[in-house]
Structures are given as structure tokens and as C-alpha cells.
Design an enzyme around this catalytic site. Sequence first.
Site, PDB file in Angstrom:
ATOM      1  N   ASP A 204       2.753 -11.613   1.756  1.00  0.00           N
ATOM      2  CA  ASP A 204       1.693 -10.631   1.549  1.00  0.00           C
ATOM      3  C   ASP A 204       1.970  -9.864   0.253  1.00  0.00           C
ATOM      4  O   ASP A 204       2.573 -10.415  -0.669  1.00  0.00           O
ATOM      5  CB  ASP A 204       1.635  -9.693   2.761  1.00  0.00           C
ATOM      6  CG  ASP A 204       0.232  -9.208   3.074  1.00  0.00           C
ATOM      7  OD1 ASP A 204      -0.311  -8.452   2.265  1.00  0.00           O
ATOM      8  OD2 ASP A 204      -0.320  -9.596   4.119  1.00  0.00           O
ATOM      9  N   HIS A 243      -1.175  -3.473   1.705  1.00  0.00           N
ATOM     10  CA  HIS A 243      -1.612  -4.423   2.716  1.00  0.00           C
ATOM     11  C   HIS A 243      -0.442  -4.985   3.531  1.00  0.00           C
ATOM     12  O   HIS A 243      -0.462  -5.005   4.763  1.00  0.00           O
ATOM     13  CB  HIS A 243      -2.391  -5.550   2.030  1.00  0.00           C
ATOM     14  CG  HIS A 243      -3.099  -6.493   2.945  1.00  0.00           C
ATOM     15  ND1 HIS A 243      -2.486  -7.582   3.512  1.00  0.00           N
ATOM     16  CD2 HIS A 243      -4.385  -6.522   3.366  1.00  0.00           C
ATOM     17  CE1 HIS A 243      -3.365  -8.254   4.245  1.00  0.00           C
ATOM     18  NE2 HIS A 243      -4.525  -7.625   4.182  1.00  0.00           N
ATOM     19  N   SER A 439      -7.011  -9.405   9.146  1.00  0.00           N
ATOM     20  CA  SER A 439      -5.667  -9.156   8.618  1.00  0.00           C
ATOM     21  C   SER A 439      -4.817  -8.375   9.607  1.00  0.00           C
ATOM     22  O   SER A 439      -3.594  -8.519   9.652  1.00  0.00           O
ATOM     23  CB  SER A 439      -5.746  -8.344   7.316  1.00  0.00           C
ATOM     24  OG  SER A 439      -5.849  -9.157   6.194  1.00  0.00           O
TER      25      SER A 439
END
Length: 540
Positions: A204, A243, A439
Site C-alpha cells: 500500500d 491509506h 479498501s
Amino acid sequence: MQWRQDDPVERLRRVTAAQSRLQAEAASAALLARLRWRLAQELKRFATRMASLPRLLLSFALLLSLPGPAAAPATAAVARLHPAVAHLAAEAPAQRVAVIVQKATVSRQAEAHVAQLGGTVTADLPIIHAFAAELPARAARRLAQNPAVRWVSPDGPIVGAGQRGGPRASRAIEPQNYFLDTLGVRRVWDLGLRGAGLAVAVIDSGIANDPDFTFAADDPHTRLRASVSWAGSSGPSTDAFGHGTHVAGIIGGNGRASNGRYAGLAPQADLISLQIGDKTGLARESDVVAALQWVYDNRQAFNIRVVNLSLNSTVEQSYHTSPLDAAVEVLWFNGVVVVVSAGNKGPAGGFNTVDAAPANDPFVITVGASDEKGTADWSDDVPAAFSTHGRTSDGYAKPELLAPGANIISVLSDQSAWAAEHPDRAVLGGEYFRLSGTSMAAPMVAGAVALLLQDEPHLTPDQVKYRLLATARPMSDEDAGAVYLDVFAAVNGTTTESANAGRPISRLLLGGSAPVAWTSADWNAVNWNAVNWNSTYWGP
């Protein structure tokens, strides 16, 4: 480069050589005729939609979406070259292009040819017998003629999700998570299972070294066992985007900064940060493959049993032609469970994320999102409106599993600008942040797998997948095409049956030097911004 004795691809080639007959079946004249007709119709609609964009953008997009191989001579070079690259070579031969090159031999002849053509090798990707390179587009066609080359495909950038839509209005009361109760996680903790002894790799934007990733409130040592970056950073992985840290908190945060209120599913699992995106999320698909290679090389040293990929490609295609799909399969066949996000619905006429890598791969666990409706009672949960579902071009229904993904509160990286940009989503002074998307749903399943494998470490990825699906709950919306994760039922299940029986592996992993047969790609979706974190949902 010499192949290692335990090379997974060579082993798979020997075991599955008989499956090569599938190439002949997929290349039947009738199938290709239907695909060409569909492609022509889609291109007409695409040209109409693009007519209002600036001329430069339009011409660039058309370079990547002209009719496929039907319009080109049926040569070995064309068969070895992704159609998007072939047409870029024809229309803009001087344009430098980033590609992933799969090799047909063990020699370095292909790498040498890249240099001769004025290109540069940028990364070695042995997990799929490939390398990444940059070279003039005209040279890509010549490279594909080399008998040492099996397949040349675009190496598109990874782009962080845009801040779409307005943020939700702030709530009058302190927000809370419900998924620990919805999924029966606290009952699993009561059995003494919290993910200890194994590691989950998060590919990520990085993982910030946060107090929630320590062993316990009274033990400041971190569970962040390794941090590696492909984002141009020479130092340890960080997360200026935010994220990856949010995803990692769902998997294994212990809630230290919130007295346990915002803990993840496996708060004692080790975490591996494999950073492929910078502060804007920008990276390339070859970075993802390189990170998967790192997992393969280090899986035993760190006992990595699970990988989470909360990202999606924007190129709809068969899993048989995707280097990324080939790489995730290598890990799967070597004992690492791969969990991926299904992606979120885009605007009308947008691409279908479940038909793009890695969500389209039939072996991995593809996860869609549910909406818990603000309660811990799973019976009122429904598939989230933003969560994508459907069939891949190879005919597989995706996602297979749903997990909570709406208004999930998790750890916020102290380097991220999200709290300043969306203060109404910040929780506890910016220690945590509220997000929605597939996600957020994928790491729910990754954390659940960590709990299951702590209890039954002998299970294979196929057995894990079967157990999760066999013990899952039905959803009220049958159109979603998936069942609902039940962590407690999975841990208490006893079946050791295997999923994925009879499914053909990626043709990029099969033996021989025959060219890859392209099948049902939707070239309307092709662009050089090929993979993104659209699985984060910023809408209300």
C-alpha cells in the site's frame, strides 16, 4: 539470472502443463469474432464520450484504445505484445513507454535487447520470470519479436484515490466501530486468538510507526517487523498519504490511543509495510509485483501468511494476460493467502473493477463492502451502495465475500494531510480517521485470516478460502453475489475442503514459449494511470 531450485513457476509449469490446451480453446475463431465485434462497438461509444475533452487528451486516449489485434498482422510479435502497447508503437513511436516483459528463457538476452533498443531495465521481477523496463514505443514491437520474450504489457502507474464528493457531516456523538461485534471478533479473542505468531503484509502507501502497532499498552516495542519502500525513498517506509496506515489499523491495530475502542481484528499480528506509493499514492504496477516478489523471498523469515492488496487496476482484461494476477497466484500456490479489494463503483459508463487485476483473479479472495447501518446486529447489514460486484471476462463471480466497509474508523498516519483536509472525519484529535470503501473491507478479511491461521496454521490458502465461504452468512441482497464474513463461525468451523478446484492457473505461468492469447479486454478502460486506490470511497 538462474532459476532457484524451489522456483514456484517452474514447479507449476511441470504440474500444469496439460492445461496448455486451454489456449487453443480460448483462441477459437468464433470467440475472437465476438470479441472483435464487441470491441468495435465499445470503441464507438468511447469516441463519443471523449469528444468533449481537450484534443491532446483525446488523441492520447485513442492511442491506447484503437481496435485490437484483429487489425494487425497475425505475427508472433503482435501475439506477444499487449494491444495497447502495439498501437502506441504504431501511432506514437517516439513516446517512451514503461512495460513489463515476461521472459521465455533463463538467459539475459531480453534485457540485453532492451539496452540495444535504447531502453533501460528498471526492475527485476523473478516471481513471474519478468523484468520492468522503459524504452521507445517503436522498440516494444521489435522487443516482442525476440524469441527470448514471451509477453510485453504496459506498466501503468498507481494513482492515489481522489477526494471525491463532499465529506459527511460530523456527528454529534463520538463515532464508534461495530465490526468487532458484527463479525464475532470479540468472541474469537475470548478463545485466546489475536493473531500472534504470524505476519500480514500490507502492499500500500506504507504504514506509519504508530502506538497502535505496539505489542500492548505496557509494551512499547513495535509489531511493525519490516518496512520496505519502492516509492523512491532510501529510508524506512512511512505513510505521507494515509491509506496504508488506515488499512493496517483495521488488520492489526490494538487501539492503544483509544483504550481499545478502535482496535483492529488481529491486534497481536505482526505487520509488514511494503510501500509502493508516495504522498499522492503514485507508483507503478511493477512496484506491486516487486513487493509481491519481496513477500515470496521473505515469507518464511517473517512467517508471512497473508497479503492485503486494497488497490485495483483500471484495465479490464483476462487474468491470463495480467502480470499482477500471475504474481498473486505464485504467492497463493506457495502458502500465502492473498486478499484483495473488489473496488468501488465509478461514474456511469466507467470500468468494472472486478474485471481488472487483482480482483479478477479466480484464486484470491476478492472482498466487497457492507454497510452495518450503525448497529452491531449483522441481520440489518446490506451490501454497500458503492461496492462493485459482477462477473469477470473469464466468467467468475466477484467478489466472493463481503465485510464491513462503511464509515470505518482506523489509525491515521501522523504524516497524512487528511485530518486537515477533512476535519469532520478526524477522530480523537486526528489519532484516527473515518473512511469508507472496499479498501476498508479487504483488511477485515485479512485480519480474520490471521486469527484463523493462528488457530489452524496448517491450513492452505485454498482451505482458508473454502472455510471462510462455507461459514459465511447469506446477505439479504442476492444481487451482490457474495456471502457475509463470520469470523467466529470460521474459527469454529471444521471443514478442510479446498476452494478453487479445477480452476486453470494464469497462462503466464504455463510452460512453453507460445505467445499469450489475449481474450476479452475492454480497451475503453485502458490508460497509463493503470492502477489506483479507487477502493477508498470519499462520497457521503
